[in-house]
Design a protein around this motif. Sequence first.
Motif: not given
Length: 516
Positions: A181-186, A208-213
């Motif tokens: 998949x070619x993503x706009x945002x991950x 790329x966005x990193x989420x604190x889980x």
Amino acid sequence: MYLVTAAEMQAMDRKTIESFGIPGMVLMENAGRGATQILLDTFGDLKNEKVGVIAGRGNNGGDGFVIARYLAQKGIPVTVYLLADKKLVKGDAAANLKFLAPLGVRVIEMPDKQSFLEHQTALRHQSLWVDAILGTGLKSDVKGYFREVIEFINHSNKPVLAVDIPSGLNADTGHPCGVCVRAHTTATFAFAKTGHIMYPGAEYTGHLEIIDIGIPPHIADEVGPRQHLLTEDSICKAFQPRPPDAHKGHTGHLLIVAGSPGKTGAAALTALSAMRSGTGLVTLGIPESLNIALETQVIEAMTCPLPETAAGALSESSFDIIQDLFFDKKCLALGPGLGTAPATKELIHRILLECPLPVVVDADGLNCLAGHTGMLKNLNIPVILTPHPGEMARLINSTTAEVQRDRITCARGFAEEFNVHVVLKGARTVIAHPDGSVFINPTGNSGMASGGMGDVLTGIIAGLIAQGYPPETAARIGAYLHGAAADDLAQKISPVGFLATEVMDAIPEQIKKFVT
């Protein structure tokens, strides 16, 4: 900044759930909630749009179900397209799937190609996609039905938010597993994966966005990822302040052995780049017939004419003089433009075996090492190799394509086996150390695909070592500064067409950002 492999991320998840006691449902909830916020921040008001969540039956699909729930609660039209029978969804993913029915979220089961074809009209009317098909554990090529679905998404020309990783991307190497998949945002969870950062993965990942889980920091440290992304902050911390009373005797003396007929530019660029990095003194050892030409090119550096063969190459007849030059030097840069004549190869081997200084080996120095890498195991000095992929391939008796297929594993394996530091140049330069740690450099651009750039990097790294930086630190700082200077030029001048000399001249401006 940590970069993690799929196995490292799985270990963190497992320890967080089993040892620390945070339930998997909580991690999935945190992931889905964070990804939903990224979706809204990126694409704005979606209440008049149609969002399609296309999901597999595993935990990546479970994250997608959480996203669908949050979107529905915000009044955003959302449909889940499940690429499996509902009864095959298990665990936390199944629990989150059940939450959708009370909210009126349509879940359309498309377990095979026939059902997929039956819903083509509805699929084509989606405004954007949430890709929750495949997660970070994928290693084998995507084939058959899933391949067709991914190709459909890519051909739809609709923006895609990838959940954790674009489906089909190898999380460790950054290469597509057949199709991706070619993503706009991950929106990825806890830490960026190496595959997000390495090319071509970076292109498929998009923004790329990193989420604190909720992975506790001590668990991340226990797992101990061996990959790191160089950052401006990490480079700033690595710089050493120069004492206000320093003089050129305090700021290092670098010896460079380089150059051959037709390749004086490599020697000059290496010497001048070392001085641009702040080195106090540079002595350039060159074939004697080149001395006059180089003295006019490197006014600030000293030159030492060395005995040469009839063809103008250096040979073992130069060794005694070079050995004398080792005295009071802090580092040796070896190889730029030296050539690969048999006599030169013998000289390079002897220098490496008898040199008491840290050595940065580049270009023809590397080419002369090919087939003789075993000698590296016998050296008791720090050695930094700076190959481009072709040179790396020659060192390991492989192909450039094989090197590029997994740059991290290639560089790390060589560094560990031969107890050297490897700076594998290219898009996302890989800096690998003997202890197995790897640092990825995010700076640099395709405008650097021109002659002389590698010589500049060699000069910067060797110059930093001469000033007293540990070899591993010099390699990281050097790669970062080199790329950052080129990034500034790409902005100020043009994406292409700037020269290695211009990158060299821009180095002090980059250093200024970190030492003032």
